[in-house]
Design an enzyme around this catalytic site. Structure first.
Site, short mmCIF file in Angstrom:
data_model
loop_
_atom_site.label_atom_id
_atom_site.label_comp_id
_atom_site.label_asym_id
_atom_site.label_seq_id
_atom_site.Cartn_x
_atom_site.Cartn_y
_atom_site.Cartn_z
CG ASP A 1 45.09 39.42 21.53
OD1 ASP A 1 45.98 38.84 22.19
OD2 ASP A 1 44.32 40.27 22.03
CD GLU A 2 42.88 43.59 20.04
OE1 GLU A 2 41.78 43.99 19.64
OE2 GLU A 2 43.25 43.68 21.22
#
EC number: 3.2.1.52
Lengths: 567, 567
Positions: free
Chosen positions: B336-337
């Site tokens: 993620d991210e």
């Protein structure tokens, strides 16, 4: 000398100077040096007072013990190694001496704590000079000495059992901006054992909070043993195990008083009293009437039948019985959220009003006058909730203290009536907000006082906002409350700590930090320092067994400023 | 007989029938009688399996012990007296017998727990008939028996040491709607001792949660001992005391597996990896670069230099080393991210890309392919975060499980790609939301995923919403995460319990309650019952030493429905 210069240089050059002694609340006046100081292995605390009061001796003993058992280390990267050389060359402090200014009365901490709120002396001075083996703590009262001990305890870091600080040459002259610095504790919606209350009092005393405002009863349960009416708790408490006995109350009050915490009890009335009906159904109007939302702010509905002379007599005896066992010079009759339809639809109340040819407003005035009369007859200052004054225009005795709770904006209205007050604004200070709805079948409901009141929000509170200078004397201080609909012993510590400590700094430190900068406002540079100091307090609390929540990842705690929004 | 009729009548006439056995999660099929049953003083549990696995024997022993030590009483007004007559005339249960269906394999609970997620058998049947002295628990596997034991344990109330229930004649046939029912635990932002994890696993097993998704490392700290790279924890953990050793990991995994909880470890990468740089700075781009907000979702900035062959080799060895000590058939590389400017402004990365004549998108694909290759080479199913698929369009191996986290609406997009997934929507399930901003000097900021996710909000989640019927098989289940920026051992229990139990019912019970009514939707009548049952679970958790928060005042708990919004 090289070390001192180096440290001084670091302190000067550091873009965001971080004090090594991270005190909370920060003293009103504070200067620091750059001399490392460590406690001698035979460090002791002397009381230079002939026949010192027993609770001062006990307080000194607790401080001595905590300084030994605290294992809190400095919150810097690689702390276990960074300070070793400073410690090895540190000066040794062999003692702390406590003294009272000449002419001071020698009274116990408990006695001082129970003096009228505006006549207590909490001022103290504390000096740890770099070149003297003894530190000096001086005050006008044992209560002042106790506040100084709390500061002294916060100065030290541990490294492998050695207690040290890096900025000796400390000179503190300290006193509170406001005498009333409180925590309001609801023990009715859910019950808390005595041990939880005592632990909370201890932690309160570590940050110089001065008042436990005990919202002991409410509509949900009546956990208070009342000598005149033992049946109230017997039938109104959740269970026989969920009652504060006479002995419990004595224990709690004495424990608090010896720690500089005055216990102000609130018997909320005439609303929030349904639990009285378990033993005395004849005293309660609209008891558990449905739909509750038409008759009360939360279930179950129920209020004292204030129009009935028997109810007023009951209330007077209730307040008299409770007041007589409490040493505080303050007591509250609450008074929030009374509901008019509850009385208007109550046949007995309508009959009483008709017989006496009075209105419900008259009855409310009479009721408040009656209970305030009992409180004042015990030499206590009566407290009342702000809506009783602002919404219901109930006349109150002159020196009444108003608890301003609905919104911070109400403070001005109370001040305009020339009444003294404390701040308990739901839009800044309510510790329970933001955890969602506790009512059943309100599927996606939020709490009535959303959002969660962050420590930052509480810290931004200005006790003197919008008041004229000649109204300032009306502000006694303030308190943060926990309402216990969704709280219980299981989350007490994490829901209140370290946020409750914010009230300590807002009302002790006041408008100005010791470096002369404003605590709040566009010129305030304190945000970063406040967080760093609050982080440190949090770790100290955890070290002492209080389950205070983390405010940040430890990565950020170790690097003040590096997790700032704009860094 | 009179008693039975009376009880039946009460159950029929009660406007809001409240089951006395308040199971959580409620079984998929459940019928109840009206016979009071109590456990014999010599009650015992028999395992009718030759050579039963040691962890089943241990599980039975724990159940036997808990049935003795649980002191949880029925949550009704005057409970200590209400049930006395029922108990005195109750039938006595002398034993519970455990058996496997003929032909079932006899494997340990741990072995069953580590089977592929879709091939586990958790079905069981449990019968406590009014007229037989022995209860019967039958399953296809020891894991099924373990689930049945969790149900059996929830049936009993205590009164002065007697364990009883009021609706004997119980017939349960039960199985989960979804096999993946998880808790995602972040141990990087703040560290949790092993004891906290084990206590959490215990409580998870009591509500039939099946997965501990261990988000063990992140940018803030690296608390995981890795055999191939011990320096990662030595230099990247907060301290030597804040590391999970090989032995700790073995202890946690075994403890979990023996309790029907599979441990899926996430090594979040290539983002969320700054802590790797403490030991290997050469592997991290934009490490702690300022302003962090330009390079990461939270401080400190830092990502693996995925364009560097050395970094990819490092990651492969890292995953290989960790995968080899974990028995689970699942493992996650997170993902993620990731932040593109971090790489775009990193000179080394630009050089690597130029030398290899590839784009950063190519490098990301290669990186994911490399770590997924290692995971699959260990016979494990790879997990990946949804933004890696939806935002970065990274190709993943066919049987990848996607963790849908940004919003519940992303599930449809993932399903459209025909990928299996689990639900972890931040807008329903994030246990940390709503406690305010943890970044410094964001004076009045709220948390990014405000508001607080109430149990009601989580309970309203529909795992099959907006999916076509032929996409249903893609839903493995879901999990609620705790992110630990503002959490630590001090508030672990109160922040996750009892809300985490909601995931148990959402994914075990599924769409339909045992009475045939829908769990959700306009025709759902379950809100009240769900709260009453969840309240009961909360008190059971507290009784067993888990500090679950109160959802309501006890007054409401004792009177289901009377604190409903409209009652």
């Amino acid at each position: 000398m090289i070390l001192r210069n180096w440290l001084a240089m670091v302190l000067l050059l550091s873009p965001a100077p971080r004090y090594t002694t991270a005190l909370w609340p920060i003293p009103s006046s504070l200067s620091r040096g750059a001399t490392a100081v460590k406690l001698s292995s035979v460090f002791d605390i002397h009381i230079d007072i002939s026949s010192p009061p027993a609770d001062l001796v006990a307080a000194v003993s607790r401080t001595r013990s905590r300084i030994t058992t605290d294992r809190f280390q400095r919150l810097v990267i690689g702390r276990s190694t960074t300070d070793i050389s400073s410690i090895s060359s540190a000066r040794t402090l062999t003692s702390l001496s406590l003294a009272l200014h000449p002419g001071s009365l020698v009274r116990s901490i408990a006695d001082e704590t129970n003096q009228p709120i505006t006549s207590r002396s909490e001022v103290y001075s504390l000096a740890i000079t770099g070149d003297r083996p003894s530190a000096i703590l001086i005050a006008n009262s044992t209560l002042g000495l106790f506040r100084g001990l709390a500061t002294f305890e916060q100065l030290w870091y541990d490294l492998n059992g050695t207690k040290y600080l890096l900025d000796g040459g400390i000179d503190i002259v300290d006193q509170p901006a406001f005498p009333y610095r409180g925590f309001s504790f609801d023990t009715s919606r859910n019950f808390y054992p005595v041990a939880d209350i005592l632990r909370t009092i201890d932690a309160m005393s570590w940050v110089k909070l001065s008042i436990l405002y005990w919202h002991v009863i409410d509509s949900q349960s009546f956990p208070l043993h009342v000598e005149a009416y033992p049946e109230l708790a017997e039938k109104g408490a959740y269970s026989a195990e969920e009652i504060y006995s006479q002995n419990d109350i004595r224990t709690i009050v004495q424990y608090a008083n010896e720690r500089g915490v005055d216990v102000v009890m609130e018997l909320d009335s005439p609303g929030h009293t349904t639990a009285i009906g378990a033993a005395h159904p004849e005293l309660i109007a609209c008891a558990a009437k449905s739909p509750w939302a038409s008759y009360a702010s939360e279930p179950p509905a129920g209020q004292l039948r204030i129009a009935s002379p028997a109810t007023v007599e009951f209330a007077k005896t209730l307040f008299d019985s409770v007041a007589s066992v409490l040493p505080s010079k303050m007591m509250s009759s609450g008074g929030d959220e009374v509901n008019l339809p509850c009385w208007e639809e109550d046949e007995e109340t309508e009959t009483d009003l008709a017989e006496r040819n009075i209105t419900i407003a008259d009855a409310l005035n009479d009721f408040v006058q009656a209970v305030q009369g009992v409180i004042t007859s015990h030499g206590k200052t009566p407290f009342i909730k702000s809506d009783m004054v602002l919404t219901h225009n109930v006349p109150v005795v002159n020196d009444t203290v108003v608890v301003v709770w609905q919104t911070s904006e109400d403070a001005v209205s109370v001040a305009e009536r020339n009444l003294r007050f404390i701040h308990q604004p739901s839009n800044y200070f309510y510790l329970d907000c933001g955890a969602g709805e506790w009512l059943g079948n309100d599927v996606l409901g939020n709490s009535w006082c959303d959002p969660f009141k962050t420590w930052q929000r509480a810290y931004s509170f200005d006790p003197l906002a919008n008041l004229t200078e000649d109204q300032h004397h009306l502000v006694l201080g303030g308190q943060m409350p926990i309402w216990s609909e969704q709280s219980s012993p299981e989350n007490l510590d994490p829901i209140i700590w370290p946020r409750l400590a914010v009230a300590a700094e807002v009302f002790w430190t006041g408008a100005t930090l010791p470096d002369g900068s404003p605590r709040l406002g566009p010129n305030a540079t304190s945000g970063r320092n406040a967080l760093a100091r609050l982080n440190e307090l949090r770790y100290r609390l955890v070290d002492r067994g209080v389950s205070a929540i983390a405010l940040q990842p430890k990565w950020c705690v170790l690097r003040p400023g590096e997790c700032d929004l704009d860094s």
